[in-house]
Write a protein that holds these residues in place. Sequence first.
Motif, PDB file in Angstrom:
ATOM      1  N   GLU A  31      49.670  44.318  54.278  1.00  0.00           N
ATOM      2  CA  GLU A  31      49.702  42.926  54.742  1.00  0.00           C
ATOM      3  C   GLU A  31      49.106  41.986  53.713  1.00  0.00           C
ATOM      4  N   GLY A  32      48.181  42.459  52.906  1.00  0.00           N
ATOM      5  CA  GLY A  32      47.547  41.646  51.885  1.00  0.00           C
ATOM      6  C   GLY A  32      46.604  40.610  52.468  1.00  0.00           C
ATOM      7  N   ARG A  33      46.182  39.689  51.621  1.00  0.00           N
ATOM      8  CA  ARG A  33      45.272  38.611  52.031  1.00  0.00           C
ATOM      9  C   ARG A  33      45.656  37.329  51.322  1.00  0.00           C
ATOM     10  N   MET A  34      45.428  36.240  51.999  1.00  0.00           N
ATOM     11  CA  MET A  34      45.681  34.930  51.410  1.00  0.00           C
ATOM     12  C   MET A  34      44.601  34.662  50.356  1.00  0.00           C
ATOM     13  N   ALA A  35      44.971  33.916  49.321  1.00  0.00           N
ATOM     14  CA  ALA A  35      44.047  33.627  48.226  1.00  0.00           C
ATOM     15  C   ALA A  35      42.749  33.002  48.739  1.00  0.00           C
ATOM     16  N   LEU A  49      38.789  32.749  40.894  1.00  0.00           N
ATOM     17  CA  LEU A  49      39.661  33.722  41.557  1.00  0.00           C
ATOM     18  C   LEU A  49      41.050  33.704  40.934  1.00  0.00           C
ATOM     19  N   SER A  50      41.581  32.535  40.691  1.00  0.00           N
ATOM     20  CA  SER A  50      42.906  32.405  40.111  1.00  0.00           C
ATOM     21  C   SER A  50      43.006  33.136  38.777  1.00  0.00           C
ATOM     22  N   PHE A  51      41.989  32.992  37.949  1.00  0.00           N
ATOM     23  CA  PHE A  51      41.961  33.678  36.659  1.00  0.00           C
ATOM     24  C   PHE A  51      42.028  35.192  36.850  1.00  0.00           C
ATOM     25  N   HIS A  52      41.228  35.707  37.762  1.00  0.00           N
ATOM     26  CA  HIS A  52      41.181  37.158  37.973  1.00  0.00           C
ATOM     27  C   HIS A  52      42.460  37.682  38.627  1.00  0.00           C
ATOM     28  N   LEU A  53      43.036  36.921  39.543  1.00  0.00           N
ATOM     29  CA  LEU A  53      44.298  37.326  40.158  1.00  0.00           C
ATOM     30  C   LEU A  53      45.404  37.393  39.105  1.00  0.00           C
ATOM     31  N   LYS A  54      45.409  36.430  38.187  1.00  0.00           N
ATOM     32  CA  LYS A  54      46.402  36.424  37.109  1.00  0.00           C
ATOM     33  C   LYS A  54      46.273  37.673  36.245  1.00  0.00           C
ATOM     34  N   GLU A  55      45.050  38.061  35.943  1.00  0.00           N
ATOM     35  CA  GLU A  55      44.831  39.248  35.119  1.00  0.00           C
ATOM     36  C   GLU A  55      45.318  40.516  35.821  1.00  0.00           C
ATOM     37  N   LEU A  56      45.013  40.647  37.105  1.00  0.00           N
ATOM     38  CA  LEU A  56      45.451  41.825  37.865  1.00  0.00           C
ATOM     39  C   LEU A  56      46.972  41.856  38.012  1.00  0.00           C
ATOM     40  N   ALA A  57      47.566  40.691  38.224  1.00  0.00           N
ATOM     41  CA  ALA A  57      49.023  40.615  38.357  1.00  0.00           C
ATOM     42  C   ALA A  57      49.716  40.939  37.034  1.00  0.00           C
ATOM     43  N   SER A  58      49.112  40.530  35.924  1.00  0.00           N
ATOM     44  CA  SER A  58      49.755  40.743  34.616  1.00  0.00           C
ATOM     45  C   SER A  58      49.885  42.224  34.268  1.00  0.00           C
ATOM     46  N   VAL A  59      49.038  43.075  34.838  1.00  0.00           N
ATOM     47  CA  VAL A  59      49.137  44.513  34.582  1.00  0.00           C
ATOM     48  C   VAL A  59      49.812  45.241  35.745  1.00  0.00           C
ATOM     49  N   PHE A  70      50.669  28.202  50.006  1.00  0.00           N
ATOM     50  CA  PHE A  70      49.656  29.217  49.717  1.00  0.00           C
ATOM     51  C   PHE A  70      50.309  30.490  49.202  1.00  0.00           C
ATOM     52  N   ILE A  71      49.478  31.389  48.682  1.00  0.00           N
ATOM     53  CA  ILE A  71      49.983  32.661  48.160  1.00  0.00           C
ATOM     54  C   ILE A  71      49.228  33.801  48.826  1.00  0.00           C
TER      55      ILE A  71
END
Length: 116
Positions: A31-35, A49-59, A70-71
């Motif tokens: 289900e995930g979680r909203m940002a 948070l946005s910076f860290h989410l971008k890093e996790l998504a990039s890999v 929202f995301i």
Amino acid sequence: MEIKDATLALAALGQTTRLSVFRLLVEAGPEGRMAGDIADALSLPGATLSFHLKELASVGLIQGEPRGRFICYRADFGRMTELIAFLTHNCCGGQANACLPVCAPADACAGADRCA
């Protein structure tokens, strides 16, 4: 998974905040979680948070899904399983049952209350 991909994924997880975010998303399940919920749970400013989410998504460890303005973020359990498989390849000299997690497949863990 190639060694380069594993190295990048492990490097992303090798930072305290990113590891905390990833663990929170793994705990949330498919289900995930909203940002905003992630930011509240970890007491993080939105920009951080946005910076860290971008890093996790990039890999490829997480994915984001737009929901209106929202995301919603969720762990990519397939990618996580690939990383675990890479780390445990040829585990214990061919005696994998001696060292692999009891609940290795992502599908088995996703809905379980406890993997043991």
